[in-house]
Enzyme design. Structure first.
Site, PDB file in Angstrom:
ATOM      1  N   GLU A   1       1.474  -0.320  -4.965  1.00  0.00           N
ATOM      2  CA  GLU A   1       0.636   0.807  -5.354  1.00  0.00           C
ATOM      3  C   GLU A   1       1.494   2.060  -5.450  1.00  0.00           C
ATOM      4  O   GLU A   1       1.922   2.600  -4.424  1.00  0.00           O
ATOM      5  CB  GLU A   1      -0.472   1.026  -4.317  1.00  0.00           C
ATOM      6  CG  GLU A   1      -1.382   2.189  -4.682  1.00  0.00           C
ATOM      7  CD  GLU A   1      -2.196   2.724  -3.504  1.00  0.00           C
ATOM      8  OE1 GLU A   1      -3.293   3.228  -3.740  1.00  0.00           O
ATOM      9  OE2 GLU A   1      -1.715   2.657  -2.352  1.00  0.00           O
TER      10      GLU A   1
ATOM     11  N   ASP B   1       0.828  -1.199   0.000  1.00  0.00           N
ATOM     12  CA  ASP B   1       0.000   0.000   0.000  1.00  0.00           C
ATOM     13  C   ASP B   1       0.871   1.261   0.000  1.00  0.00           C
ATOM     14  O   ASP B   1       1.903   1.314   0.682  1.00  0.00           O
ATOM     15  CB  ASP B   1      -0.887  -0.028   1.259  1.00  0.00           C
ATOM     16  CG  ASP B   1      -1.840   1.152   1.332  1.00  0.00           C
ATOM     17  OD1 ASP B   1      -2.662   1.283   0.411  1.00  0.00           O
ATOM     18  OD2 ASP B   1      -1.756   1.930   2.301  1.00  0.00           O
TER      19      ASP B   1
END
Ligand code: CA
Length: 528
Positions: A267, A231
């Site tokens: 990401e 993330d």
């Protein structure tokens, strides 16, 4: 150049026709053999656990619920799953962790999770979990202890890390560096919370913290997890690509020592050039934010009926990513949990949704499909909860249906039918996904092949791409336009090839005759 056939009354008797829906083999007329390679090129399905399937009737999706739906996922053609965060957290989305070595009780027990991993592996499905290390929850004991320590620290004194190592786990300063810094209550100290005050940013340069995170990685790898979705890698340190790449590389190499097949996808929500730079981390995959989202190249191609820009992206990706990491695996997607759903972007038009799925699932790399995308589920507005609503299993049977996030709006209804109805309808979007994933599983070149765009066969919504992998070349022919087109293969490296697969949004077949493929409107054909 291709010529349009005004009257396409080419008889199937003379030609090899593949009618949409049959997935018939061209030469045998039977089912084509799957050719699934057990590597890290996979077809991934992204799941928000809380909204997926509820096994015990409390309204909350759970690990056992996913187990019940693994056959659904496998039969669609997926062989990888990404679970959004499953660690304990005070929020419904769980992107703020309070314990890196546990599962949130709302989803089940560690034993339930272990069972999910085992059931995935029985089906040759690899399981990725979200790894959120940019920040923790403000309720994480590390942060709580650090704040308590700083509150009692004598004015003007520097933290003694032997007394409180946690004071270096986060970014603390005596001044508000910018507007994303918040005051430690009852002290003159400030901390960075680049997403939210309750998500304090970790200081990933701290050695002791890295030790803790390696221990966390051990916990998940020992449970059998096959990889991490990283993330917010762009934000580990703001504007520090090199430093952030080092962080990714550190964790990746650590995990690879324990499992040489370990996979990582990150990401980096940024421009194509920045994404390319992050491939310099030596980690395998970055989500393709150029292709994804309602404004991305995939959806835009469908909306405009033009392939040009998407083809350019394919070639640029291949050049720029491989220059930074020759072993890169692109990770394209239509939308994810942070975006309005693709059905909203394409006004729930089944033909356009099929076309978008066809484009995604013929892209190189490992495509990621967000749960519910395969049935055209909708979102509403920009509120995150409305992008993560309950999986629409059935209109008439509430078994397994979840309540969804507490903050979501009521009445967000799909324009397309639920899973049970779409499964029974050969022409449904769901069955199109199944056919597209099958096409991908029959032709490993689609994911792994080196791309050559055959420029002279490309115009507007028509395109031809050759993909070569381990000496085997296939051609992918696209017609995303509203009219039938003819694509002459003679004089190209696809000359002499046979039809090997077909995806059509409408009930129509492609025809290959005299080295020319006639593609119906809204179709994709594979020649080999
Ligand atoms: Ca439950």
């Amino acid at each position: 150049m291709k010529k349009r056939l005004i009257n396409a009354a080419v008889t199937a008797a003379l030609a090899i026709a593949l009618v949409c829906g049959s997935l018939a083999g061209t030469r045998t007329g039977g089912q084509q053999e799957l050719n699934i390679i057990e590597d890290n090129y996979r077809n991934y399905y992204e799941i928000f656990v809380g909204s997926f399937y509820d096994s015990d009737g409390d309204g909350m999706g759970d690990f056992n619920g996913i187990v019940e739906k693994l056959d659904y996922i496998k039969e669609l053609g997926f062989n990888g799953i990404w679970l959004m965060p499953v660690m304990p957290s005070p929020t419904y989305h769980k992107y703020d962790v309070t314990d890196y070595e546990a599962v949130d009780a709302a989803y089940g027990t560690v034993d339930d999770f272990k069972n999910l991993v085992d059931e995935c592996h029985k089906r040759n499905i690899r399981l990725l979990t979200d790894m959120v290390i940019n920040h923790t929850s403000s309720q994480h004991p590390w942060f709580q202890e650090a704040c308590s320590y700083l509150q009692t620290l004598e004015e003007g004194k520097e933290p003694d890390l032997t007394a409180c190592p946690y004071a270096d786990y986060y970014h603390f300063a005596r001044e508000q560096v910018n507007s994303t810094w918040y005051q430690v209550p009852g002290s003159s100290w400030w901390y960075e919370g680049s997403f939210w005050s309750e998500m304090p940013d970790l200081n990933l340069a701290d050695t002791a913290l890295r030790g803790e995170l390696e221990k966390a990685a051990d916990f998940w790898l020992d449970l059998g997890v096959d990889g991490f979705r990283m993330d917010a890698a762009l934000h580990f340190e703001e504007n520090d690509t090199q430093g952030n790449c080092e962080v990714l590389n550190w964790l990746y190499q650590y995990c690879r020592k324990k499992n040489e097949d370990f996979y990582m996808v990150s990401e980096v929500w940024a421009s194509g050039q920045t994404i390319a730079d992050y491939y310099g981390s030596g980690t395998p995959s970055m989500f393709n934010f150029t292709a994804g989202s309602g404004e991305g190249k995939l959806v835009s191609a469908v909306r405009q009926g033009k392939m040009t820009s998407l083809l350019q992206t394919m070639v640029e990706n291949q050049e720029n990513y491989s220059a930074k990491n020759p072993d890169y695996i692109d990770a394209p997607f239509l939308t994810n949990h942070d975006m309005g759903r693709v059905a909203n972007a394409l006004v729930s038009d089944p033909v356009k949704l099929k076309m978008a799925a066809g484009l995604l699932l013929t892209m190189s790399g490992s495509p990621f499909v967000y749960y519910g995308e395969e049935i055209g589920m909708k979102s509403a507005g920009t509120k995150d909860e409305n992008k993560r609503i309950p999986m629409f299993w059935s209109k008439s049977d509430s078994t397994g249906m979840t309540d969804g996030p507490a903050g979501m709006d009521a009445g967000i209804e799909s324009s397309l039918p639920a899973v049970d109805e779409q499964l029974a309808d050969e022409g449904s979007l769901l069955n199109y996904y199944k056919k597209a994933l099958t096409l991908r599983n029959v032709h490993p070149e689609l994911a792994r092949g080196k791309i050559t765009v055959l420029d002279r066969l490309c115009e507007g919504g028509t395109a031809a791409v050759a993909k070569t992998w381990e000496g085997s070349t296939i051609g992918v022919l696209y017609n995303i336009g509203d009219e039938e087109v003819s694509v002459p293969l003679s004089g190209t490296e696809l000359s002499g090839m046979q039809l090997s697969g077909m995806l059509a949004a409408d009930d129509a077949g492609a025809v290959l005759k005299d080295d020319t493929v006639t593609l119906p409107a809204h179709s994709i054909a594979v020649v080999k």
